[in-house]
Structure formats: structure tokens, C-alpha cells
Motif scaffolding. Structure first.
Motif, PDB file in Angstrom:
ATOM      1  N   GLU A 159       0.658  -1.089  -0.069  1.00 20.59           N
ATOM      2  CA  GLU A 159       0.016   0.021   0.021  1.00 20.59           C
ATOM      3  C   GLU A 159       0.827   1.287  -0.077  1.00 20.59           C
ATOM      4  OE1 GLU A 159      -2.464  -0.701   3.484  1.00 20.59           O
ATOM      5  OE2 GLU A 159      -3.327  -2.529   2.838  1.00 20.59           O
ATOM      6  N   ILE A 160       1.418   1.463  -1.136  1.00 23.97           N
ATOM      7  CA  ILE A 160       2.366   2.472  -1.417  1.00 23.97           C
ATOM      8  C   ILE A 160       1.748   3.668  -2.201  1.00 23.97           C
ATOM      9  CG2 ILE A 160       4.663   3.117  -1.969  1.00 23.97           C
ATOM     10  CD1 ILE A 160       4.515   1.147   0.359  1.00 23.97           C
ATOM     11  N   PRO A 161       1.945   4.892  -1.643  1.00 23.06           N
ATOM     12  CA  PRO A 161       1.242   6.020  -2.499  1.00 23.06           C
ATOM     13  C   PRO A 161       2.175   6.528  -3.329  1.00 23.06           C
ATOM     14  CG  PRO A 161       1.834   6.807  -0.467  1.00 23.06           C
ATOM     15  CD  PRO A 161       2.069   5.460  -0.170  1.00 23.06           C
ATOM     16  N   PHE A 162       1.685   7.249  -4.470  1.00 24.06           N
ATOM     17  CA  PHE A 162       2.654   8.194  -5.601  1.00 24.06           C
ATOM     18  C   PHE A 162       3.356   8.992  -4.552  1.00 24.06           C
ATOM     19  CE2 PHE A 162       3.240  11.829  -8.283  1.00 24.06           C
ATOM     20  CZ  PHE A 162       3.750  10.956  -9.471  1.00 24.06           C
ATOM     21  N   PRO A 163       4.480   9.387  -4.961  1.00 26.26           N
ATOM     22  CA  PRO A 163       5.446   8.721  -6.167  1.00 26.26           C
ATOM     23  C   PRO A 163       6.287   7.548  -5.881  1.00 26.26           C
ATOM     24  CG  PRO A 163       6.576  10.580  -4.881  1.00 26.26           C
ATOM     25  CD  PRO A 163       5.269  10.641  -4.316  1.00 26.26           C
ATOM     26  N   PHE A 164       5.973   7.170  -4.361  1.00 30.89           N
ATOM     27  CA  PHE A 164       6.951   6.227  -3.953  1.00 30.89           C
ATOM     28  C   PHE A 164       6.350   4.679  -4.583  1.00 30.89           C
ATOM     29  CE2 PHE A 164       6.424   8.889  -0.374  1.00 30.89           C
ATOM     30  CZ  PHE A 164       7.635   9.580  -0.666  1.00 30.89           C
ATOM     31  N   ASN A 165       5.304   4.681  -5.448  1.00 29.70           N
ATOM     32  CA  ASN A 165       5.066   3.567  -5.993  1.00 29.70           C
ATOM     33  C   ASN A 165       5.527   3.370  -7.435  1.00 29.70           C
ATOM     34  OD1 ASN A 165       3.542   5.456  -7.102  1.00 29.70           O
ATOM     35  ND2 ASN A 165       1.531   4.430  -7.132  1.00 29.70           N
ATOM     36  N   ILE A 166       6.617   4.163  -7.954  1.00 24.97           N
ATOM     37  CA  ILE A 166       7.105   4.136  -9.180  1.00 24.97           C
ATOM     38  C   ILE A 166       8.389   3.373  -8.705  1.00 24.97           C
ATOM     39  CG2 ILE A 166       8.314   5.278 -10.966  1.00 24.97           C
ATOM     40  CD1 ILE A 166       6.536   7.795 -10.299  1.00 24.97           C
ATOM     41  N   ARG A 167       8.222   2.190  -9.130  1.00 28.77           N
ATOM     42  CA  ARG A 167       9.513   1.328  -8.712  1.00 28.77           C
ATOM     43  C   ARG A 167      10.624   1.582  -9.608  1.00 28.77           C
ATOM     44  NH1 ARG A 167       8.552  -4.424  -6.021  1.00 28.77           N
ATOM     45  NH2 ARG A 167       6.175  -4.306  -5.624  1.00 28.77           N
ATOM     46  N   ARG A 168      10.604   2.168 -10.740  1.00 27.11           N
ATOM     47  CA  ARG A 168      11.898   2.623 -11.305  1.00 27.11           C
ATOM     48  C   ARG A 168      12.690   3.510 -10.605  1.00 27.11           C
ATOM     49  NH1 ARG A 168      13.891   0.503 -16.308  1.00 27.11           N
ATOM     50  NH2 ARG A 168      15.630   1.757 -16.978  1.00 27.11           N
ATOM     51  N   SER A 169      12.271   4.564  -9.874  1.00 26.44           N
ATOM     52  CA  SER A 169      12.785   5.200  -8.849  1.00 26.44           C
ATOM     53  C   SER A 169      13.763   4.747  -8.060  1.00 26.44           C
ATOM     54  CB  SER A 169      11.808   6.147  -8.181  1.00 26.44           C
ATOM     55  OG  SER A 169      11.087   5.387  -7.268  1.00 26.44           O
ATOM     56  N   LEU A 170      13.425   3.299  -7.634  1.00 27.18           N
ATOM     57  CA  LEU A 170      14.498   2.630  -6.706  1.00 27.18           C
ATOM     58  C   LEU A 170      15.666   2.427  -7.307  1.00 27.18           C
ATOM     59  CD1 LEU A 170      11.696  -0.065  -5.504  1.00 27.18           C
ATOM     60  CD2 LEU A 170      12.695   1.721  -3.981  1.00 27.18           C
ATOM     61  N   GLY A 171      15.829   2.468  -8.490  1.00 26.65           N
ATOM     62  CA  GLY A 171      17.292   2.279  -9.300  1.00 26.65           C
ATOM     63  C   GLY A 171      18.072   3.641  -8.620  1.00 26.65           C
ATOM     64  N   GLY A 172      17.535   4.706  -8.469  1.00 23.53           N
ATOM     65  CA  GLY A 172      18.002   5.955  -7.980  1.00 23.53           C
ATOM     66  C   GLY A 172      18.383   5.759  -6.544  1.00 23.53           C
ATOM     67  N   TRP A 173      17.554   5.047  -5.757  1.00 21.37           N
ATOM     68  CA  TRP A 173      17.931   4.646  -4.514  1.00 21.37           C
ATOM     69  C   TRP A 173      18.932   3.834  -4.126  1.00 21.37           C
ATOM     70  CZ3 TRP A 173      18.109   0.654  -1.261  1.00 21.37           C
ATOM     71  CH2 TRP A 173      18.366   1.043   0.310  1.00 21.37           C
ATOM     72  N   LYS A 174      18.956   2.791  -5.146  1.00 21.84           N
ATOM     73  CA  LYS A 174      20.103   1.770  -5.128  1.00 21.84           C
ATOM     74  C   LYS A 174      21.477   2.445  -5.484  1.00 21.84           C
ATOM     75  CE  LYS A 174      17.518  -2.622  -6.061  1.00 21.84           C
ATOM     76  NZ  LYS A 174      17.279  -3.409  -7.130  1.00 21.84           N
ATOM     77  N   LEU A 175      21.515   3.453  -6.200  1.00 16.45           N
ATOM     78  CA  LEU A 175      22.831   4.146  -6.820  1.00 16.45           C
ATOM     79  C   LEU A 175      23.162   5.019  -5.455  1.00 16.45           C
ATOM     80  CD1 LEU A 175      21.768   5.566 -10.249  1.00 16.45           C
ATOM     81  CD2 LEU A 175      23.446   3.789  -9.810  1.00 16.45           C
TER      82      LEU A 175
END
Length: 307
Positions: A159-175
Motif C-alpha cells: 500500500e504505497i502512495p505516489f510517487p513512491f509506487n514508481i518502482r523505477r525510482s528505486l534504481g536511484g535509491w540503489k545508486l
């Protein structure tokens, strides 16, 4: 003016393209996956890792007890500032769980946070810690999970609201935050401390709760295991370094006994969310509990991370 607008537009497109490429999921190297696939998993050794990792705490059904904890049907809710994450079914069921996965797919999830369909996993699944696990331990844990009961219970969506539900952004988090390097540099070559470091920083993922996080959900680098605000909103998670008051006065023997029995040196008993953790730690060998204690005593002093 038109040239300027065109230039800015092209720059924006180029920037978006670079960001898209940079945030793509990065799976484990093919040669390493091949090597893991060729290993023979030892389910008995994998059971130790299973309890060290506390898999039942997130993947057993809520309120499950006794042998029911080994039915990893999922459903535990983990509230956070980014939304509520729900532990999935990781039983050997071929459709509802991970029974249809290969060991290579399991390794990608554990070591790189990449799903079988090539997407990013949220770091509520602590692959940031599991990334330090050895290839053999990955194979052993996968072998043990395959011995557990199946459950056909479907995993619930987070149950994740926008914008955290955009999984592609996790690539930035990993970087920014994902690494398999040691969390803290400890001098010397003490084998017991090294084993404790592996267990705490890797499968035990102790820092996931005991280290404060920044606004993006990454660890505060110089506050490893210094304690943090309880993500559930009540109280704090204790400082485990010699710089805090929580266990700084405890000996290594005291810490090991606490992990085994749940009793503190002053005859108090474990409470809160640590109850499940302690029960898991009690299933480890005495040598592993002593190694964890030795590592905690060897840590540099840090002030409380929540202050």
C-alpha cells in the motif's frame, strides 16, 4: 529563442534517457549466477540462516505460532513513512510462493533486489543486508525454504502512495545507498569477530532496525547500529554500540546469554519486537551467538542515533 528552447528540450530528453538507463535494475553477474546454480544446497545449514535472518517475522502469517510459523504465507504489515509494505508468500508453492523460482532467481532477489520479472524490489525486503551473503549460504537457504510447507495464499500488494509506487525510482535509491561493502571497518583478523560481522551485517540484518535513516530511507552512514526511532511510531530502537547506554555495560557473555535466553544481566526480560528476534537467535549455535556478541563489543562508540 527557438534554438534555446530546442536545446533545452533535447537536454531534457537526453537527461531523461540517462536517468532511465541509470535506474534500470542491475541483476547479479551471469557468471556468479551460474556458479550459484551449480552449488549443492545444504538444507540443514540453510536452517541456521533461516533463523538468523528471522524470515518468519515478516513472512509467516500474522500471529502464527509454533510449527505454523514455518508456513510462510505472508501478510505481516510493515508501516513506514513511504507507505505500508506487506510481507509476501515465500512458501514453496509453485504459483503463490517461490516454488517455481530457480536458485538463480532467488540469488538475484537476495543479492541485488531484482525480481524474477526483472523489476526492483523495495528495500523493506532487506537485500541491502543480504547482499553480503556468500554464494553457498544463498544456495543453502534456498534449499531449506524448499523443505517447508506450501501455502496457496496469494500475496497482498503493498500500500504505497505516489510517487513512491514508481518502482523505477528505486534504481536511484540503489545508486545512492545500495552496497555490499562492510558497514564498518574493523581492524585485525579475529575470526570470531569476522563471523559476528557477517551475521549481523548480512543475514541477521540487524542494522535495518538499529540504524537511523535519512529522509530518503538510506542509512545514516556514521551511525551504524547507533539506534533509531521506532518506525512504528512508539519509542526507540536501542543503540547497540559501546557508546550507548542500552548494552554498553554488558559483557560479551551477557549479550550472548541474552540472545539465548531473553534475560538481561539485571534479570529483566526481552520485550517488544525484540521478542521474535531473540527467539530466532536462540536457535543459532552458541558459537554464532558469541560471535555476534564479540562483534558488537568491537564496534566503535556512537552516540544515540535518534537524538
Amino acid at each position: 529563442m527557438k534554438r534555446l528552447a530546442l536545446g533545452l528540450g533535447l537536454a531534457a530528453v537526453a537527461g531523461a534517457a540517462v536517468a532511465f538507463v541509470a535506474t534500470a535494475p542491475s541483476p547479479v553477474a551471469p557468471e556468479r549466477l551460474e556458479a550459484i546454480s551449480e552449488l549443492e544446497g545444504d538444507a540443514q545449514a540453510g536452517e541456521t540462516l533461516f533463523w538468523a535472518g528471522g524470515c518468519v517475522s515478516c513472512h509467516a502469517a500474522p500471529e502464527a505460532a509454533g510449527e505454523e510459523q514455518l508456513v510462510l504465507s505472508g501478510g505481516v504489515r510493515l508501516a513506514s513513512d513511504f507507505g505500508t509494505f506487506i510481507g509476501p508468500n515465500i512458501s514453496p508453492h509453485p504459483e503463490a510462493g517461490i516454488g517455481g523460482w530457480s536458485v538463480a532467481q532467488f540469488a538475484n532477489a537476495m543479492l541485488a533486489g531484482v525480481s524474477p520479472d526483472g523489476g526492483h524490489y523495495y528495500p523493506a525486503f532487506p537485500y541491502g543486508s543480504y547482499a553480503r551473503m556468500s554464494d553457498q549460504d544463498i544456495a543453502d537457504l534456498f534449499a531449506f525454504l524448499g523443505t517447508l510447507p506450501e501455502s496457496a495464499t496469494a500475496s497482498l500488494p503493498h500500500e504505497i502512495p505516489f510517487p513512491f509506487n514508481i518502482r523505477r525510482s528505486l534504481g536511484g535509491w540503489k545508486l545512492l545507498f545500495f552496497s555490499d561493502e562492510p558497514r564498518v571497518a574493523l581492524g585485525g583478523d579475529d575470526a570470531q569477530i569476522a563471523r559476528g560481522q557477517y551475521l549481523v551485517e548480512g543475514p541477521g540484518h540487524c542494522g535495518e532496525c538499529h540504524t537511523p535513516r535519512n529522509a530518503l530511507g538510506g542509512f545514516v552512514g556514521d551511525a551504524w547500529l547507533a539506534g533509531a526511532q521506532n518506525p512504528e511510531g512508539e519509542g526507540v530502537i536501542p543503540n547497540l554500540t559501546p557508546g550507548g547506554k542500552s548494552i554498553s555495560g554488558w559483557s560479551a557473555t551477557d549479550i550472548a546469554y541474552y540472545l539465548e535466553s531473553g534475560f538481561t544481566p539485571d534479570f529483566d526480560s526481552v520485550g517488544g519486537s525484540m521478542v521474535k528476534v531473540q527467539k530466532n537467535m536462540a536457535r543459532l549455535t552458541s558459537g554464532d551467538r558469541e560471535a555476534i556478541a564479540a562483534y558488537l563489543k568491537a564496534l566503535p562508540e556512537r552516540p544515540n542515533g535518534w537524538e
